[in-house]
Write an enzyme that holds these catalytic residues in place. Structure first.
Site, PDB file in Angstrom:
ATOM      1  CG  ASP A  81      37.096 -39.835  18.696  1.00  0.00           C
ATOM      2  OD1 ASP A  81      37.821 -38.889  19.071  1.00  0.00           O
ATOM      3  OD2 ASP A  81      37.547 -40.875  18.169  1.00  0.00           O
ATOM      4  CG  HIS A  82      38.387 -37.206  15.501  1.00  0.00           C
ATOM      5  ND1 HIS A  82      39.384 -36.255  15.437  1.00  0.00           N
ATOM      6  CD2 HIS A  82      38.966 -38.339  15.953  1.00  0.00           C
ATOM      7  CE1 HIS A  82      40.522 -36.803  15.837  1.00  0.00           C
ATOM      8  NE2 HIS A  82      40.303 -38.063  16.160  1.00  0.00           N
ATOM      9  CG  HIS A 178      43.619 -41.146  14.047  1.00  0.00           C
ATOM     10  ND1 HIS A 178      43.460 -39.853  13.646  1.00  0.00           N
ATOM     11  CD2 HIS A 178      43.278 -41.174  15.350  1.00  0.00           C
ATOM     12  CE1 HIS A 178      43.013 -39.124  14.655  1.00  0.00           C
ATOM     13  NE2 HIS A 178      42.900 -39.902  15.714  1.00  0.00           N
ATOM     14  N   GLY A 179      45.165 -45.189  12.997  1.00  0.00           N
ATOM     15  CA  GLY A 179      45.300 -46.356  12.126  1.00  0.00           C
ATOM     16  C   GLY A 179      46.496 -47.219  12.495  1.00  0.00           C
ATOM     17  CG  HIS A 206      43.188 -37.953  19.298  1.00  0.00           C
ATOM     18  ND1 HIS A 206      41.982 -38.154  18.676  1.00  0.00           N
ATOM     19  CD2 HIS A 206      42.939 -37.091  20.316  1.00  0.00           C
ATOM     20  CE1 HIS A 206      41.039 -37.453  19.283  1.00  0.00           C
ATOM     21  NE2 HIS A 206      41.597 -36.775  20.282  1.00  0.00           N
ATOM     22  N   GLY A 207      45.383 -41.478  18.443  1.00  0.00           N
ATOM     23  CA  GLY A 207      46.191 -42.381  17.614  1.00  0.00           C
ATOM     24  C   GLY A 207      47.077 -43.300  18.421  1.00  0.00           C
ATOM     25  CB  SER A 209      45.834 -48.448  17.887  1.00  0.00           C
ATOM     26  OG  SER A 209      44.547 -48.450  18.423  1.00  0.00           O
TER      27      SER A 209
HETATM   28  P1  13P Z   1      43.849 -45.254  16.931  1.00  0.00           P
HETATM   29  O1  13P Z   1      42.864 -45.794  15.951  1.00  0.00           O
HETATM   30  O2  13P Z   1      45.196 -45.081  16.340  1.00  0.00           O
HETATM   31  O3  13P Z   1      43.869 -46.021  18.198  1.00  0.00           O
HETATM   32  O4  13P Z   1      43.367 -43.765  17.291  1.00  0.00           O
HETATM   33  C1  13P Z   1      42.267 -43.613  18.125  1.00  0.00           C
HETATM   34  C2  13P Z   1      41.860 -42.194  18.230  1.00  0.00           C
HETATM   35  O5  13P Z   1      42.653 -41.316  18.386  1.00  0.00           O
HETATM   36  C3  13P Z   1      40.431 -41.903  18.183  1.00  0.00           C
HETATM   37  O6  13P Z   1      40.188 -40.543  18.162  1.00  0.00           O
END
Ligand code: 13P
Length: 282
Positions: A81-82, A178-179, A206-207, A209
């Site tokens: 990832d990334h 993210h976060g 992505h992101g 959560s």
């Molecule tokens: P979150 O931490 O917001 O769930 O994002 C996860 C993500 O995109 C990992 O690449």
């Protein structure tokens, strides 16, 4: 079984569902994500960021995920990832990761194309698919801090990017971060549809959560085929461990508090597998 993300995401694209991609930090989280996949019959992607890899390395994480994959008949993917450099992408590729992300989204357009193309050129002969990113996902993902900067992916740029850099899937900037979100996020689904109309490879969110489930479902119906969850898994694991230790302050056996941590992660992941539509797709 350990498989690449290529067929998984193409099947998801064809049939209109998405595969959940869950960031794992330790053996317990790997076991919990596997248990959720088994309970729901879902294909699953487990992934590690460069920050996570600093903790234990590609060798440890791949060994854990490989062990998980050998315990199930369901398809399991080990994804970088990334990936933040050509060198790390190549390390994961050589080690046996079955899916690689190279994230050049902070670079100028032409440099992002050049970096992504160098990785696709290296990985494709080995049949390992590559995820790229164009536009920005805001917030902080380990060492990668995009702050509040959150420009959307430009659909025309996305079309040219995919043609020239040849990625197998594309992470897009559509308003997620993210976060932990400060308020309720609002995904720009119109931008997503515009991208989908001109780009025909699987798209990645992505992101996720903290993004309301109905918005995630809407994104999946508009072409998102891989949905990433990280922060909430960390929160879930820690919640289970913390509660146990608060209730049992004299216990010291990591196996004892690992179990409630795993239960919280499993519960969370099962619910998200239902949201993205991967149940019984394995
Ligand atoms: P979150 O931490 O917001 O769930 O994002 C996860 C993500 O995109 C990992 O690449």
């Amino acid at each position: 079984m350990l498989v690449t993300s290529k067929e998984l995401l193409l099947d998801a694209q064809k049939k209109g569902y998405a595969v959940g991609a869950f960031n794992v930090e330790n053996m317990e989280m790997v076991m919990a994500v596997l248990a959720a996949a088994e309970e729901t019959g879902s294909p699953v992607i487990m992934q590690t960021t460069p920050g996570t890899l600093k903790y234990a390395g590609t060798d440890f994480y791949l060994a854990n995920v490989r062990a998980a994959a050998e315990r199930t008949k369901l398809p399991v993917v080990m994804h970088l990832d990334h990936g933040n450099s050509f060198a790390l992408a190549m390390e994961a590729f050589r080690r046996g990761y079955t899916s690689i992300m190279i994230d050049g989204s902070k670079l100028p357009f032409e440099e992002n194309i050049a970096l992504t193309k160098s990785v696709t050129d290296a990985c494709h002969p080995g049949n390992v698919p590559v995820e790229a990113e164009l536009g920005r996902v805001g917030g902080k993902e380990d060492d990668l801090d995009n702050g509040d900067e959150n420009p959307y992916t430009d659909p025309e740029e996305a079309k040219e990017f995919v043609k020239r850099a040849d990625p197998d899937s594309l992470a897009v900037g559509v308003g997620t971060s993210h976060g932990v979100y400060k308020g309720v996020p609002k995904v720009n689904v119109d931008v997503l549809t515009q991208i989908r109309n001109v780009v025909d490879i699987p798209l990645v969110l992505h992101g996720t959560s903290g993004v309301p489930d109905d918005q995630v479902r809407d994104c999946v119906s508009r072409g998102i085929c891989k949905v990433n969850y990280a922060t909430d898994l960390r929160i879930a694991y820690t919640k289970g461990v913390r509660k146990y230790l608060e209730d049992h302050p004299d216990d010291f056996d990591p196996k004892k508090y690992g179990i409630p941590g795993m239960e919280e992660v499993k519960k969370y992941v099962i619910q998200k597998m239902e949201v993205v539509g991967s149940v019984n797709r394995g």
